[in-house]
Design a protein around this motif. Sequence first.
Motif, short mmCIF file in Angstrom:
data_model
loop_
_atom_site.label_atom_id
_atom_site.label_comp_id
_atom_site.label_asym_id
_atom_site.label_seq_id
_atom_site.Cartn_x
_atom_site.Cartn_y
_atom_site.Cartn_z
N GLU A 1 -3.50 -9.86 -3.44
CA GLU A 1 -2.43 -9.16 -4.15
C GLU A 1 -2.97 -8.19 -5.19
O GLU A 1 -2.49 -7.07 -5.32
CB GLU A 1 -1.50 -10.18 -4.82
CG GLU A 1 -0.63 -10.94 -3.82
CD GLU A 1 0.24 -11.98 -4.50
OE1 GLU A 1 0.06 -12.20 -5.72
OE2 GLU A 1 1.10 -12.57 -3.83
N GLU B 1 -4.33 -5.16 -3.51
CA GLU B 1 -3.25 -4.30 -3.01
C GLU B 1 -2.64 -3.48 -4.15
O GLU B 1 -2.36 -2.29 -3.99
CB GLU B 1 -2.16 -5.16 -2.36
CG GLU B 1 -1.03 -4.35 -1.75
CD GLU B 1 0.03 -5.24 -1.12
OE1 GLU B 1 1.16 -4.76 -0.95
OE2 GLU B 1 -0.28 -6.41 -0.79
N SER C 1 -2.63 0.53 -4.65
CA SER C 1 -1.37 1.25 -4.85
C SER C 1 -1.43 2.15 -6.08
O SER C 1 -0.94 3.28 -6.07
CB SER C 1 -0.21 0.26 -5.00
OG SER C 1 -0.07 -0.53 -3.84
N HIS D 1 6.32 4.07 -2.20
CA HIS D 1 5.48 3.01 -1.61
C HIS D 1 5.16 1.94 -2.66
O HIS D 1 5.21 0.73 -2.37
CB HIS D 1 4.17 3.60 -1.08
CG HIS D 1 4.36 4.44 0.14
ND1 HIS D 1 3.41 5.35 0.59
CD2 HIS D 1 5.38 4.51 1.04
CE1 HIS D 1 3.86 5.94 1.69
NE2 HIS D 1 5.04 5.45 1.98
N ASN E 1 8.22 -0.25 -3.36
CA ASN E 1 8.44 -1.24 -2.29
C ASN E 1 7.46 -2.40 -2.41
O ASN E 1 7.82 -3.56 -2.14
CB ASN E 1 8.31 -0.57 -0.92
CG ASN E 1 9.50 0.34 -0.61
OD1 ASN E 1 10.60 0.13 -1.11
ND2 ASN E 1 9.28 1.37 0.19
N ARG E 2 6.22 -2.11 -2.80
CA ARG E 2 5.25 -3.19 -3.00
C ARG E 2 5.65 -4.05 -4.20
O ARG E 2 5.48 -5.28 -4.18
CB ARG E 2 3.84 -2.61 -3.20
CG ARG E 2 3.27 -1.98 -1.93
CD ARG E 2 1.81 -1.61 -2.11
NE ARG E 2 1.27 -1.04 -0.88
CZ ARG E 2 1.06 0.26 -0.68
NH1 ARG E 2 1.35 1.13 -1.64
NH2 ARG E 2 0.58 0.71 0.46
N GLY F 1 8.29 -6.39 -3.09
CA GLY F 1 7.71 -7.50 -2.33
C GLY F 1 7.12 -8.56 -3.24
O GLY F 1 7.28 -9.77 -3.00
N ARG G 1 13.51 -0.84 1.61
CA ARG G 1 12.23 -0.58 2.29
C ARG G 1 12.42 0.33 3.50
O ARG G 1 11.64 1.26 3.72
CB ARG G 1 11.56 -1.88 2.71
CG ARG G 1 10.14 -1.71 3.23
CD ARG G 1 9.56 -3.03 3.71
NE ARG G 1 10.20 -3.48 4.94
CZ ARG G 1 9.85 -3.05 6.15
NH1 ARG G 1 8.89 -2.14 6.30
NH2 ARG G 1 10.47 -3.52 7.23
#
Length: 606
Positions: A336, A339, A343, A364, A367-368, A371, A490
């Motif tokens: 995580e 990521e 990002s 983007h 959206n992450r 999540g 998303r």
Amino acid sequence: MDVFYSILSMLGGLSLFLYGMRVMGDGLKSGSGGALKATLAKVTNKPIMGFLLGVIVTAMVQSSKATIVLTVGLVGAGFLTYRQSIGIVLGANVGTAITSQIIRLMDVETGSSGLLSLLKSDNLSSIALVLGIIMLMFVSKKKRSADTVGTICMGFGTLFVGLMNMSSAVSSMGNQLSGLLLSFEQNYFLGFLSGIGVTAILQSSSAVIGILQSIASSVGVKFCGIFAFIIGVNMGDCITAFLLCRIGANKDQIKTVTVNLIFNVCSAILLFTGVGILRAAGIFGDGFWYQGMNSGGVANVHGLFRVIPALTLLPFTNLFAQLADKMIKEEPLDEEQAEVAKSLRELDLHLIQNPALALTESEHLINRMAGLSLKNYKAAIKQISDFTEKRSGKIDDRENLIDQMTDACNNYILAVSPYIKSEEDNRRQNYQMRALTAIERIGDRDYKINNAIQELRENNRSFSEEAENELSVLTAAVKEILDLSVEACRVGDLSMARTVEPLEEVIDELTDTLRNRHIERMTKGVCDAFTGITYENIIQSLGRISDHCSDLAVALLSERDPRIQGKEHLYIHNLHHSNNQEYMEQFDAWYAKYFEQLAVKKDPAV
């Protein structure tokens, strides 16, 4: 006893000085609003630009520590890399010398006349205080800016009153202070350590230099007695900032304050070496070495000891960064964290002149974030039935990542604003700002649910099976609305987004039902107050998450339908008070699904 009262008077003056400096700094920061943060955030990769920004901002807020803390915060938010921050940190070390140049106004002779007499410290402080109170009491109600000006003037005046009080107290201790400074002439290392120690205690290099200037104005000082002390003051200032900014900091933030420490160590070595060479070469002869210095002389030495090392070492910022990299080893990132780091790197400032591309990158990231918020929600509700400290720590880590992404993405979206020309890009930006707020608040509620359960466990309390079953119905409904809203955003599915609002209204009904059952248990005495309050807090957080999911879905619908944009509340109101067949069918379906799971029990106990 005379010495005791003199020390007490000096401490009282120091207190006024510190308070005045704080009030003046707060006024300056208030007047600039968010401009300080925005200015620092615009720093380029050129260290000289960061250096100049650091000087200017520190001169404004009258505190190098405040500038460094702000810079560390920007690094933590991901908007500055720690390499970009190095120039700002070096500039902050120079900017703090401005305060001592203001204090040197104490040296204006008492017999001065005309305009110069206004600059005498007693006259200047009186003028500033009178102007400040006029602004605060008689003008600020009409003009908001007058409140800021009044605050700055009051701080400035109070600062000088404190200085005069210190000077008066110091003059009565002339013999003792002269003996102390004489010991520094014989032992430079003692002077250096004293500078570090006093600054560490007072937490302000400006205050320590102010005391030294008061001594210089009252009993006089010599260069040989103060140079090592001033170098120690500079070092002590960076040590307090280093310790303060390490608390709860990430690796890049720690590297930022480590660079500041490395710079000041190198500065101290450079200054001691330079002074030693100049003394040995005869450039600093006895005439200068033992010459008496006033407040202005102390200010000049302090300023030069800040400026010369900064300008000399500025070209070596990359070397400082490499040393910090070696000293602060990076811990391996989990999936995580990696990521999120990826990002954040994709928020390329070079793209902001092309809003379509830039907003795609920020979308983007949003959206992450969504999540991660969904993952944290699942982890938080898992804690209700199966609490673990490991999972709690992971929830905290994700919340920090979400906050970091929020700050970086918010700044990035705002940076795109000047380049937006089309209505489509304008709607996309509006949607993203609303979505960002909703997701960040969902993350906050996940965090609060976990904290509530953690506090419950720490007090050896738990919910009954009946209460957990009731709560599981609500948590399942909230999970479903989260899944729907996150997925709708998303993929941009409007039909899915339209199913969110009827479910949100059902969740409102569920929260009211569970709250009423909770109140009934409380009134019958089958639920203790602590457990009952925790239960209510969790229900409230779940309801808020549902509300934010509604905000997220409506933001998406508003982006695609100009008729809704700017009228979101009216759109929701009309849905709730209309006979829209599709809406009513969805509401009935959601209602049946979740209320059928709520079994009616007599006197259920929490």
